[in-house]
Design an enzyme around this catalytic site. Structure first.
Site, PDB file in Angstrom:
ATOM      1  N   LYS A  67      31.083   4.289 -33.202  1.00 33.93           N
ATOM      2  CA  LYS A  67      30.251   4.776 -32.089  1.00 33.93           C
ATOM      3  C   LYS A  67      28.808   4.981 -32.555  1.00 33.93           C
ATOM      4  O   LYS A  67      27.864   4.524 -31.918  1.00 33.93           O
ATOM      5  CB  LYS A  67      30.801   6.109 -31.564  1.00 33.93           C
ATOM      6  CG  LYS A  67      29.846   6.798 -30.608  1.00 33.93           C
ATOM      7  CD  LYS A  67      30.348   8.134 -30.129  1.00 33.93           C
ATOM      8  CE  LYS A  67      29.992   9.314 -31.000  1.00 33.93           C
ATOM      9  NZ  LYS A  67      28.608   9.796 -30.891  1.00 33.93           N
ATOM     10  N   ASN A  68      28.656   5.678 -33.674  1.00 34.84           N
ATOM     11  CA  ASN A  68      27.305   6.030 -34.102  1.00 34.84           C
ATOM     12  C   ASN A  68      26.501   4.831 -34.581  1.00 34.84           C
ATOM     13  O   ASN A  68      25.275   4.893 -34.659  1.00 34.84           O
ATOM     14  CB  ASN A  68      27.357   7.104 -35.195  1.00 34.84           C
ATOM     15  CG  ASN A  68      27.722   8.468 -34.622  1.00 34.84           C
ATOM     16  OD1 ASN A  68      27.824   8.620 -33.409  1.00 34.84           O
ATOM     17  ND2 ASN A  68      27.925   9.444 -35.490  1.00 34.84           N
TER      18      ASN A  68
ATOM     19  N   CYS B  62      22.640  21.544 -27.401  1.00 33.23           N
ATOM     20  CA  CYS B  62      23.974  21.019 -27.186  1.00 33.23           C
ATOM     21  C   CYS B  62      24.977  21.972 -27.820  1.00 33.23           C
ATOM     22  O   CYS B  62      24.592  22.947 -28.468  1.00 33.23           O
ATOM     23  CB  CYS B  62      24.122  19.615 -27.738  1.00 33.23           C
ATOM     24  SG  CYS B  62      24.350  19.541 -29.480  1.00 33.23           S
TER      25      CYS B  62
ATOM     26  N   ARG C 230      19.523  21.255 -32.237  1.00 31.25           N
ATOM     27  CA  ARG C 230      19.265  19.823 -32.400  1.00 31.25           C
ATOM     28  C   ARG C 230      17.916  19.374 -31.822  1.00 31.25           C
ATOM     29  O   ARG C 230      17.855  18.615 -30.855  1.00 31.25           O
ATOM     30  CB  ARG C 230      20.402  19.008 -31.800  1.00 31.25           C
ATOM     31  CG  ARG C 230      21.699  19.242 -32.519  1.00 31.25           C
ATOM     32  CD  ARG C 230      22.811  18.429 -31.966  1.00 31.25           C
ATOM     33  NE  ARG C 230      22.879  17.098 -32.556  1.00 31.25           N
ATOM     34  CZ  ARG C 230      23.869  16.250 -32.288  1.00 31.25           C
ATOM     35  NH1 ARG C 230      24.820  16.579 -31.466  1.00 31.25           N
ATOM     36  NH2 ARG C 230      23.881  15.063 -32.846  1.00 31.25           N
TER      37      ARG C 230
ATOM     38  N   ASP D 230      30.808  15.468 -39.163  1.00 25.70           N
ATOM     39  CA  ASP D 230      31.643  14.986 -38.059  1.00 25.70           C
ATOM     40  C   ASP D 230      33.138  15.021 -38.386  1.00 25.70           C
ATOM     41  O   ASP D 230      33.963  14.685 -37.529  1.00 25.70           O
ATOM     42  CB  ASP D 230      31.235  13.555 -37.662  1.00 25.70           C
ATOM     43  CG  ASP D 230      29.937  13.537 -36.873  1.00 25.70           C
ATOM     44  OD1 ASP D 230      29.445  14.617 -36.514  1.00 25.70           O
ATOM     45  OD2 ASP D 230      29.406  12.433 -36.622  1.00 25.70           O
TER      46      ASP D 230
ATOM     47  N   ARG E 289      34.309  10.258 -25.278  1.00 24.91           N
ATOM     48  CA  ARG E 289      32.955   9.870 -25.680  1.00 24.91           C
ATOM     49  C   ARG E 289      33.002   9.070 -26.982  1.00 24.91           C
ATOM     50  O   ARG E 289      32.178   8.191 -27.196  1.00 24.91           O
ATOM     51  CB  ARG E 289      32.091  11.113 -25.918  1.00 24.91           C
ATOM     52  CG  ARG E 289      31.727  11.846 -24.651  1.00 24.91           C
ATOM     53  CD  ARG E 289      30.739  12.929 -24.966  1.00 24.91           C
ATOM     54  NE  ARG E 289      29.669  12.382 -25.794  1.00 24.91           N
ATOM     55  CZ  ARG E 289      28.837  13.104 -26.526  1.00 24.91           C
ATOM     56  NH1 ARG E 289      28.922  14.407 -26.525  1.00 24.91           N
ATOM     57  NH2 ARG E 289      27.911  12.524 -27.248  1.00 24.91           N
TER      58      ARG E 289
HETATM   59  C1  UD1 Z   1      23.869  11.920 -35.950  1.00 22.43           C
HETATM   60  C2  UD1 Z   1      25.230  11.551 -35.431  1.00 22.43           C
HETATM   61  C3  UD1 Z   1      26.125  12.778 -35.379  1.00 22.43           C
HETATM   62  C4  UD1 Z   1      26.162  13.454 -36.745  1.00 22.43           C
HETATM   63  C5  UD1 Z   1      24.755  13.729 -37.264  1.00 22.43           C
HETATM   64  C6  UD1 Z   1      24.730  14.262 -38.685  1.00 22.43           C
HETATM   65  C7  UD1 Z   1      24.751   9.708 -33.941  1.00 22.43           C
HETATM   66  C8  UD1 Z   1      24.701   9.198 -32.547  1.00 22.43           C
HETATM   67  N1  UD1 Z   1      25.088  10.996 -34.101  1.00 22.43           N
HETATM   68  O1  UD1 Z   1      23.305  12.845 -35.023  1.00 22.43           O
HETATM   69  O2  UD1 Z   1      27.439  12.360 -34.997  1.00 22.43           O
HETATM   70  O3  UD1 Z   1      26.844  14.689 -36.634  1.00 22.43           O
HETATM   71  O4  UD1 Z   1      23.991  12.504 -37.249  1.00 22.43           O
HETATM   72  O5  UD1 Z   1      25.389  13.389 -39.530  1.00 22.43           O
HETATM   73  O6  UD1 Z   1      24.538   8.971 -34.884  1.00 22.43           O
HETATM   74  N2  UD1 Z   1      16.973  17.812 -36.875  1.00 22.43           N
HETATM   75  C9  UD1 Z   1      15.764  18.436 -36.744  1.00 22.43           C
HETATM   76  N3  UD1 Z   1      14.740  17.749 -36.120  1.00 22.43           N
HETATM   77  C10 UD1 Z   1      14.900  16.493 -35.643  1.00 22.43           C
HETATM   78  C11 UD1 Z   1      16.151  15.847 -35.810  1.00 22.43           C
HETATM   79  C12 UD1 Z   1      17.178  16.550 -36.429  1.00 22.43           C
HETATM   80  O7  UD1 Z   1      15.581  19.578 -37.152  1.00 22.43           O
HETATM   81  O8  UD1 Z   1      13.949  15.927 -35.089  1.00 22.43           O
HETATM   82  C13 UD1 Z   1      18.087  18.532 -37.528  1.00 22.43           C
HETATM   83  C14 UD1 Z   1      19.283  18.736 -36.602  1.00 22.43           C
HETATM   84  O9  UD1 Z   1      19.133  19.865 -35.779  1.00 22.43           O
HETATM   85  C15 UD1 Z   1      20.415  18.867 -37.593  1.00 22.43           C
HETATM   86  C16 UD1 Z   1      19.996  17.938 -38.731  1.00 22.43           C
HETATM   87  O10 UD1 Z   1      18.600  17.718 -38.558  1.00 22.43           O
HETATM   88  O11 UD1 Z   1      20.464  20.188 -38.066  1.00 22.43           O
HETATM   89  C17 UD1 Z   1      20.703  16.617 -38.753  1.00 22.43           C
HETATM   90  O12 UD1 Z   1      20.608  15.996 -37.492  1.00 22.43           O
HETATM   91  P1  UD1 Z   1      20.527  14.429 -37.312  1.00 22.43           P
HETATM   92  O13 UD1 Z   1      20.835  13.752 -38.587  1.00 22.43           O
HETATM   93  O14 UD1 Z   1      19.252  14.096 -36.627  1.00 22.43           O
HETATM   94  O15 UD1 Z   1      21.717  14.175 -36.296  1.00 22.43           O
HETATM   95  P2  UD1 Z   1      21.746  13.159 -35.094  1.00 22.43           P
HETATM   96  O16 UD1 Z   1      21.001  11.937 -35.415  1.00 22.43           O
HETATM   97  O17 UD1 Z   1      21.415  13.895 -33.829  1.00 22.43           O
END
Ligand code: UD1
Length: 421
Positions: free
Chosen positions: A22-23, A117, A122, A305, A397
């Site tokens: 999915k990711n 969420c 996030r 995850d 999902r």
């Molecule tokens: C992706 C995965 C999700 C997984 C996560 C961490 C997808 C669609 N989803 O989510 O399943 O749990 O990686 O492996 O691929 N953060 C910030 N600022 C930002 C972006 C992120 O502070 O602009 C923080 C987030 O709040 C979190 C951490 O960084 O604490 C990691 O998040 P991130 O790696 O961005 O996760 P996703 O890409 O949303």
């Protein structure tokens, strides 16, 4: 809303094939916006999040055609809108990664911010500061990120933390920028690597995906491509845990073995046997489960995850386990539901202490997010009596036909469709 009903106590046996990740699929779908030529994708999982992503693409004017059960043709010859609306982005945060490719293709984009969420705040600040560094003018208005750039320019981007989504978004903006972009402290996840492979087959110049420094040399145009999505390592881990928790014996046929080092190591620590056979993984358990310490980390560390699923497993270990969640600040919602099934878990900040040997007993439980739902199914597989999981749309999902797959392995599980229809 559908429910899933499980009668616990069956050991799982047999072989199973994984669905596409999915990711990996979601950013690859968004990458199709970068070219006016058709893109052919195979091994695409039929999931609710994929449906949402395709709905978003269609709103932008992209044509989408299923060529087979898991084969898709996508063509963004005519983009008629550059807006990702709130009602779609709020249901699936990953849609926010359309910002980079839309901006690179159209010179402007209006993408709703995703909001909070179930697993934490996030934010998307790293996505925005990275794309801003490439020369985009970005402002936040009415809950939307409005970005424009006549020309994106390559730049050095340092990420405060190795965000998966931010790395993908910035990569997709940078592939058509003028000059060289260097993303430092980039995410190393296999899904980022898969996106880089897809972009490379579209004509992008990318080096270093899978390391902390990704270098992108912008090109004038990208062309159509064919791409096969990688198997889902989180589905693999979830099934491995299903084998361990039920004391079963499963073979996962197309396992991405080299992406599962941390999961294999931690399962072995619990006393579960994992053997790798070429591309297959065989997992079984005949000894009692041992408690462990577990800490979620960015790849190649143990994935957040799979934390919820491991928590379900550790309720059955003989002793006390300690789980520390370092990626998301509010990712123990499943613990509250596990408590209702008889688990013994104490939470303090980012740490959960799981006292094992719990006799779980079936209960009506509610899924709160995707991976949490899976931990409830896993608990249901070993609980006495009947477990009824509601809000199954969370599972849909991200797990393709999870009830049918578990049933084929011997679980007593059925989906009860919503009577209202
Ligand atoms: C992706 C995965 C999700 C997984 C996560 C961490 C997808 C669609 N989803 O989510 O399943 O749990 O990686 O492996 O691929 N953060 C910030 N600022 C930002 C972006 C992120 O502070 O602009 C923080 C987030 O709040 C979190 C951490 O960084 O604490 C990691 O998040 P991130 O790696 O961005 O996760 P996703 O890409 O949303």
């Amino acid at each position: 809303m559908d429910r899933i009903v499980i009668h616990g106590g069956r050991r799982l046996h047999g072989s199973i094939a994984l669905s596409g990740s999915k990711n990996a699929t979601l950013p690859v779908l968004m990458a199709s916006v970068l070219t006016s030529e058709p893109v052919l994708l195979s091994n695409v999982p039929r999931l609710r999040d994929v449906k949402t992503a395709l709905e978003l693409l269609q709103r932008l004017g992209v044509t989408v055609r299923w060529l087979g059960p898991h084969e898709l043709e996508i063509c963004a010859a005519n983009i008629k809108s550059c807006e990702a609306p709130y009602e779609l982005v709020k249901t699936m945060r990953a849609s926010f990664v359309v910002l980079g490719p839309l901006l690179a293709r159209c010179g402007r984009a209006r993408v709703s911010t995703p909001g909070g969420c179930a697993i934490g705040a996030r934010p998307v600040n790293l996505h925005i500061s990275g794309i801003r560094a490439l020369g985009a003018k970005i402002q936040l208005r009415n809950g939307y990120v409005e970005a424009h750039a006549d020309r994106l320019r390559g730049a050095r981007v340092w990420l405060d933390n190795p965000s998966v989504g931010a790395t993908e978004n910035i990569m997709m903006a940078a592939v058509r920028a003028d000059g060289r972009t260097v993303i430092e402290n980039a995410a190393r996840e296999p899904e980022v690597q898969d996106l880089a492979r897809m972009l490379t087959s579209m004509g992008a110049h990318i080096a270093g995906a899978g390391t902390h420094v990704i270098e992108i040399e912008g090109v004038e145009r990208l062309h159509g491509a064919e791409h096969q999505i990688i198997p889902d390592r989180i589905e693999a881990g979830s099934l491995m845990i299903a084998a361990a928790i039920t004391g079963g014996d499963l073979t996962i046929e197309n396992a991405p073995v080299d992406q599962l080092d941390a999961v294999i190591a931690k399962l072995r620590e619990t006393g579960t046997t994992v053997i790798t056979q070429d591309k297959a993984l065989r997992v079984w358990r005949s000894a009692p489960l041992r408690p462990i310490e577990l800490r979620t980390l960015p790849y190649p560390g143990f994935p957040t995850d799979l934390q919820a699923q491991m928590m379900a497993l550790l309720t059955q270990a003989h002793g006390t386990s300690v789980i520390t969640e370092t990626i998301f600040e509010n990712r123990f919602m499943h613990a509250l539901e596990l408590l209702r099934m008889g688990a013994d878990i104490v939470m303090k900040g980012a740490t959960a202490i799981v006292r094992g040997s719990s006799r779980l007993s079936g209960a009506p439980v509610m899924a709160t997010d995707l991976r949490a739902s899976m931990s409830l199914l896993l608990a249901g597989l070993v609980a006495e009596n009947t477990t009824e999981v509601s809000r199954v749309y969370h599972l849909d999902r991200g797990y393709e036909e999870v009830d049918a797959k578990l049933r084929s392995l011997g679980a007593d599980i059925e989906r009860v469709p919503d009577r209202k229809g």
